[in-house]
Design a protein around this motif. Structure first.
Motif, short mmCIF file in Angstrom:
data_model
loop_
_atom_site.label_atom_id
_atom_site.label_comp_id
_atom_site.label_asym_id
_atom_site.label_seq_id
_atom_site.Cartn_x
_atom_site.Cartn_y
_atom_site.Cartn_z
N SER A 290 0.41 -24.89 1.53
CA SER A 290 0.89 -23.53 1.33
C SER A 290 0.95 -22.81 2.67
O SER A 290 -0.03 -22.73 3.40
N HIS A 291 2.14 -22.24 2.97
CA HIS A 291 2.28 -21.44 4.19
C HIS A 291 1.84 -20.00 3.97
O HIS A 291 1.93 -19.18 4.88
N ALA A 292 1.36 -19.70 2.75
CA ALA A 292 0.93 -18.35 2.43
C ALA A 292 -0.58 -18.18 2.46
O ALA A 292 -1.08 -17.08 2.22
N VAL A 293 -1.32 -19.25 2.74
CA VAL A 293 -2.77 -19.21 2.62
C VAL A 293 -3.38 -18.03 3.39
O VAL A 293 -4.16 -17.24 2.85
N TRP A 294 -3.03 -17.89 4.67
CA TRP A 294 -3.70 -16.86 5.46
C TRP A 294 -3.29 -15.44 5.06
O TRP A 294 -4.03 -14.47 5.26
N ARG A 295 -2.11 -15.31 4.45
CA ARG A 295 -1.62 -14.00 4.01
C ARG A 295 -2.15 -13.61 2.64
O ARG A 295 -2.10 -12.44 2.26
N HIS A 296 -2.62 -14.58 1.88
CA HIS A 296 -2.95 -14.32 0.48
C HIS A 296 -4.15 -13.38 0.38
O HIS A 296 -5.16 -13.57 1.06
N PRO A 297 -4.08 -12.37 -0.50
CA PRO A 297 -5.19 -11.41 -0.60
C PRO A 297 -6.50 -12.04 -1.08
O PRO A 297 -7.57 -11.47 -0.84
N GLN A 298 -6.42 -13.21 -1.72
CA GLN A 298 -7.65 -13.85 -2.18
C GLN A 298 -8.22 -14.84 -1.18
O GLN A 298 -9.24 -15.50 -1.47
N THR A 299 -7.61 -14.98 -0.01
CA THR A 299 -8.19 -15.82 1.03
C THR A 299 -9.23 -15.02 1.80
O THR A 299 -8.93 -13.94 2.34
N HIS A 300 -10.45 -15.54 1.83
CA HIS A 300 -11.55 -14.88 2.53
C HIS A 300 -11.62 -15.40 3.96
O HIS A 300 -11.46 -16.59 4.20
N SER A 301 -11.87 -14.51 4.88
CA SER A 301 -12.09 -14.89 6.27
C SER A 301 -10.87 -15.64 6.83
O SER A 301 -9.75 -15.45 6.37
N HIS A 302 -11.11 -16.55 7.83
CA HIS A 302 -9.98 -17.23 8.45
C HIS A 302 -10.46 -18.48 9.17
O HIS A 302 -11.65 -18.78 9.25
N PHE A 303 -9.50 -19.20 9.75
CA PHE A 303 -9.75 -20.55 10.23
C PHE A 303 -10.61 -20.63 11.48
O PHE A 303 -11.02 -21.72 11.87
N LEU A 304 -10.91 -19.53 12.13
CA LEU A 304 -11.77 -19.55 13.30
C LEU A 304 -13.25 -19.29 12.95
O LEU A 304 -14.11 -19.34 13.83
N ASP A 305 -13.52 -19.03 11.69
CA ASP A 305 -14.87 -18.70 11.24
C ASP A 305 -15.55 -19.96 10.70
O ASP A 305 -15.10 -20.52 9.69
#
Length: 439
Positions: free
Chosen positions: A19-34
């Protein structure tokens, strides 16, 4: 007894997955640098008794789309930002106890001792839970990052990969299981008579062993592969113990698994030595309508332009030269389109490039299963019983929510019906998968 279903969680160490929407999705917590982001994901999958979590990887940002990386960076293409998954998996080894941990390493741009040492070390620190996802890399951008003008030709990459795997296995097997002595009283660390100081000489590699890492807990880490081309299938049939596939229709799932089994038998391998896992992206709701709404809201966040960029990167061919309303069959007929790409396009539905870009952006053709937990579980069971696969690679639409919802709602149904373990019964990934243990 019901067939046992193998389950893998699919990840990239970047802002998007299939999914190219993962980082934009409101239900995705935090991000890939954490780092906590990955710890939470791994623990969630372990609660769901998944066999393994594996990270795909790519080594460079592609510039195949319009000969530029600008839009890839701006919009967040699949390879626009990425961490090396090895430190992440090493972190996860210390925060989990059971789940397998899969590392991607390329046979085109690494050397066999690099891969042998990294994955053997991971197997030791995880107490026997490592796997190597074998890739040959895919485009000229990766070649140029490593100082080469062009990517190796397709069949030549696989020829190199064959020798690469052969040499890695020699390195892993250079220590016999009882070579490490650790006799404190006599002051004997290892028995040199049980360590093979071999020499390898082949078309691609020269190597003088042994490895300086003792035999790993599994005897040999699990080998994963995902090549779908004819040569890729041949390679997987020879080496792979887990094959990851993406097929949008059940007919293709069946054909793929049957072909792999036929090729394995032809070279004397038992098909039981390899698990064929097909990818799915679940959207689970209290009702079918709720699940469909979740899917549609997710897909609306996936920019079709990103799908065309990813298609160009994966194909090593610039699809942006065609207007978005060009039909795929017309692209297949175009004189600029390489034969291998034209053949693939003819297998797709007769839709426009823009429509195909939307599919690629939403899931890279991974089937999206939208339904209640009961209907999703039943679909997985039906495909398994039909013989279309040996299990599934679950690809997230948002994180960790996709994995959390699957673990909390679908997994208990599979467990109650006898298709999935209720607890881990073996200490190693080989044990989870029912694969042969190498002494």
């Amino acid at each position: 007894m019901a067939k046992q279903m193998a389950l893998a969680g699919f990840m990239l160490s970047g802002p998007v997955v299939h999914s190219h929407a993962v980082w934009r999705h409101p239900q995705t917590h935090s991000h890939f640098l954490d780092p906590d982001y990955y710890i939470e994901i791994a623990k969630t999958l372990e609660e769901g008794c998944f066999d393994l979590l594996f990270f795909a990887d790519r080594l460079a940002v592609g510039d195949q789309a319009g000969q530029s990386r600008a839009r890839s960076f701006e919009l967040g293409a699949q390879d626009a930002a990425r961490l090396d998954p090895l430190p992440i998996l090493s972190l996860l080894a210390g925060h989990t106890r059971h789940i397998g941990l899969g590392l991607t390493r390329s046979t085109t741009y690494y050397q066999p001792p690099h891969v042998a040492r990294a994955i053997a070390s991971l197997d030791h620190i995880s107490r026997g839970r490592s796997a190597w996802n074998i890739v040959t890399s895919m485009n000229d951008s990766e070649a140029r990052l490593f100082g080469h003008a062009q990517h190796l030709a397709h069949d030549q990459r696989y020829a190199r990969a064959d020798e690469f795997v052969e040499l890695v296995l020699k390195l892993w097997n250079s220590w016999q299981p009882d070579a490490l002595v650790l006799d404190k009283v006599r002051g004997i660390l290892a028995d040199p008579g049980k360590i093979d100081a071999f020499k390898h000489s082949g078309p691609f590699f020269e190597c003088e062993g042994p490895l300086n890492i003792p035999r790993v807990p599994q005897g040999q880490p699990v080998l994963i592969q995902a090549g779908a081309s004819g040569r890729g299938r041949q390679f997987g049939s020879r080496w792979a113990e887990v094959i990851f596939s993406i097929n949008s229709r059940v007919e293709r799932m069946l054909e793929f698994r049957q072909d792999i089994h036929q090729q394995m038998r032809a070279i004397g391998r038992n098909p039981d030595e390899c698990k064929v896992l097909t990818a799915v992206m679940p959207f689970i709701g209290g009702t079918e309508a709720e699940a469909i709404k979740k899917r549609d809201e997710h897909n609306a966040l996936a920019n079709p332009e990103l799908g065309v960029i990813t298609l160009s990167t994966q194909s090593n061919f610039d699809f942006t030269r065609f207007p978005l309303d060009t039909r795929l069959l017309d692209i297949a007929r175009h004189s600029a389109t390489p034969d291998v790409i034209a053949q693939k396009l003819r297998l797709e539905r007769d839709i426009t490039l823009g429509e195909y870009g939307a599919i690629m952006a939403a899931s890279i053709r991974v089937p999206q299963l939208a339904g209640t937990a009961q209907s999703v579980a039943q679909q997985l069971i039906d495909w398994l019983e039909l013989g279309a696969c040996d299990g599934y690679v679950v690809s997230p639409a948002y994180l960790p929510g996709t994995f959390t919802e699957f673990t909390e709602s679908v997994v208990p149904i599979l467990q109650r019906r006898g298709y999935l373990r209720t607890a881990y019964e073996h200490p190693t990934l080989r044990g989870h998968l029912g694969l042969k243990h190498f002494d």
